[in-house]
Scaffold this motif. Structure first.
Motif, PDB file in Angstrom:
ATOM      1  N   PHE A  24       0.676  -1.268   0.057  1.00  0.00           N
ATOM      2  CA  PHE A  24       0.069  -0.028   0.086  1.00  0.00           C
ATOM      3  C   PHE A  24       0.791   1.152   0.178  1.00  0.00           C
ATOM      4  O   PHE A  24       1.857   1.579   1.009  1.00  0.00           O
ATOM      5  CB  PHE A  24      -0.977  -0.055   1.228  1.00  0.00           C
ATOM      6  N   TYR A  25       0.586   2.143  -0.873  1.00  0.00           N
ATOM      7  CA  TYR A  25       1.615   3.068  -1.096  1.00  0.00           C
ATOM      8  C   TYR A  25       0.946   4.531  -1.789  1.00  0.00           C
ATOM      9  O   TYR A  25      -0.173   4.419  -1.988  1.00  0.00           O
ATOM     10  CB  TYR A  25       2.793   2.918  -1.988  1.00  0.00           C
ATOM     11  N   ALA A  26       1.721   5.488  -1.807  1.00  0.00           N
ATOM     12  CA  ALA A  26       1.074   6.847  -2.639  1.00  0.00           C
ATOM     13  C   ALA A  26       2.286   7.301  -3.296  1.00  0.00           C
ATOM     14  O   ALA A  26       3.399   7.202  -2.792  1.00  0.00           O
ATOM     15  CB  ALA A  26       0.618   7.717  -1.416  1.00  0.00           C
ATOM     16  N   ILE A  27       1.901   7.867  -4.455  1.00  0.00           N
ATOM     17  CA  ILE A  27       2.904   8.458  -5.355  1.00  0.00           C
ATOM     18  C   ILE A  27       3.772   9.501  -4.609  1.00  0.00           C
ATOM     19  O   ILE A  27       4.842   9.889  -4.684  1.00  0.00           O
ATOM     20  CB  ILE A  27       2.245   8.948  -6.597  1.00  0.00           C
ATOM     21  N   TRP A  28       2.906  10.339  -3.840  1.00  0.00           N
ATOM     22  CA  TRP A  28       3.533  11.573  -3.176  1.00  0.00           C
ATOM     23  C   TRP A  28       4.443  11.259  -1.864  1.00  0.00           C
ATOM     24  O   TRP A  28       5.327  11.927  -1.207  1.00  0.00           O
ATOM     25  CB  TRP A  28       2.594  12.586  -2.577  1.00  0.00           C
ATOM     26  N   CYS A  29       4.471   9.807  -1.467  1.00  0.00           N
ATOM     27  CA  CYS A  29       5.123   9.428  -0.141  1.00  0.00           C
ATOM     28  C   CYS A  29       6.292   8.941  -0.361  1.00  0.00           C
ATOM     29  O   CYS A  29       6.905   8.221  -1.177  1.00  0.00           O
ATOM     30  CB  CYS A  29       4.340   8.077   0.104  1.00  0.00           C
ATOM     31  N   SER A  30       7.256  10.074   0.147  1.00  0.00           N
ATOM     32  CA  SER A  30       8.753   9.542   0.012  1.00  0.00           C
ATOM     33  C   SER A  30       9.153   8.197   0.460  1.00  0.00           C
ATOM     34  O   SER A  30      10.163   7.590  -0.005  1.00  0.00           O
ATOM     35  CB  SER A  30       9.587  10.559   0.943  1.00  0.00           C
ATOM     36  N   PRO A  31       8.816   7.645   1.588  1.00  0.00           N
ATOM     37  CA  PRO A  31       9.305   6.428   2.106  1.00  0.00           C
ATOM     38  C   PRO A  31       8.794   5.436   1.138  1.00  0.00           C
ATOM     39  O   PRO A  31       9.537   4.068   1.016  1.00  0.00           O
ATOM     40  CB  PRO A  31       8.561   6.297   3.533  1.00  0.00           C
ATOM     41  N   ILE A  55      -0.803  -1.343  -4.236  1.00  0.00           N
ATOM     42  CA  ILE A  55      -2.244  -0.399  -4.186  1.00  0.00           C
ATOM     43  C   ILE A  55      -1.970   0.873  -3.898  1.00  0.00           C
ATOM     44  O   ILE A  55      -1.365   1.313  -2.448  1.00  0.00           O
ATOM     45  CB  ILE A  55      -3.012  -1.304  -3.113  1.00  0.00           C
ATOM     46  N   ASN A  56      -2.618   1.730  -4.585  1.00  0.00           N
ATOM     47  CA  ASN A  56      -2.373   3.195  -4.522  1.00  0.00           C
ATOM     48  C   ASN A  56      -3.460   3.633  -3.461  1.00  0.00           C
ATOM     49  O   ASN A  56      -4.595   3.425  -3.728  1.00  0.00           O
ATOM     50  CB  ASN A  56      -2.321   4.126  -5.644  1.00  0.00           C
ATOM     51  N   VAL A  57      -3.166   4.089  -2.251  1.00  0.00           N
ATOM     52  CA  VAL A  57      -4.202   4.445  -1.553  1.00  0.00           C
ATOM     53  C   VAL A  57      -5.034   5.481  -1.513  1.00  0.00           C
ATOM     54  O   VAL A  57      -6.202   5.496  -1.238  1.00  0.00           O
ATOM     55  CB  VAL A  57      -3.463   4.793  -0.180  1.00  0.00           C
TER      56      VAL A  57
END
Length: 109
Positions: A24-31, A55-57
């Motif tokens: 589970f991730y997001a494009i804007w998430c640095s980690p 999976i893009n949250v």
């Protein structure tokens, strides 16, 4: 690796019998961006043992809520249709594979 899987696809996949590692991730998430190469490497080396999906949250709020994702990146591992462990934050490949090996009951290393 399946990128940005949708709810119906995901539900079918985890019930298919093959274990699944869900990122589970997001494009804007640095980690999340830091973890991405590790997940790609795991997929390349272990795709014969388990499925790997991203999976893009932001695009899948239903799945995010259903699995209680409160921080990303979050890795969930499913076996026999149910979640057997989860990890949050940036992890090493070794730690991820060790946890998967333990839950699968076989050494992947």
């Amino acid at each position: 690796m399946t990128e940005n899987i949708q709810k119906n696809e995901f539900e079918g996949l985890i019930k298919s019998g093959k274990p699944v590692l869900a990122d589970f991730y997001a494009i804007w998430c640095s980690p999340c961006r830091m973890l991405a190469p590790t997940i790609e490497e795991i997929h390349s080396e272990y795709s014969n043992c388990f499925e790997t999906v991203k999976i893009n949250v932001d695009e899948n709020p239903e799945l995010t809520e259903r699995y209680g994702i409160s921080g990303i990146p979050a890795l969930l591992f499913f076996k026999d249709g149910r979640e057997v462990f989860r990890m949050s934050g940036v992890q090493t490949k070794e730690r991820i594979i060790s946890a998967i090996s333990e839950k699968m009951g076989e050494s992947l290393v």
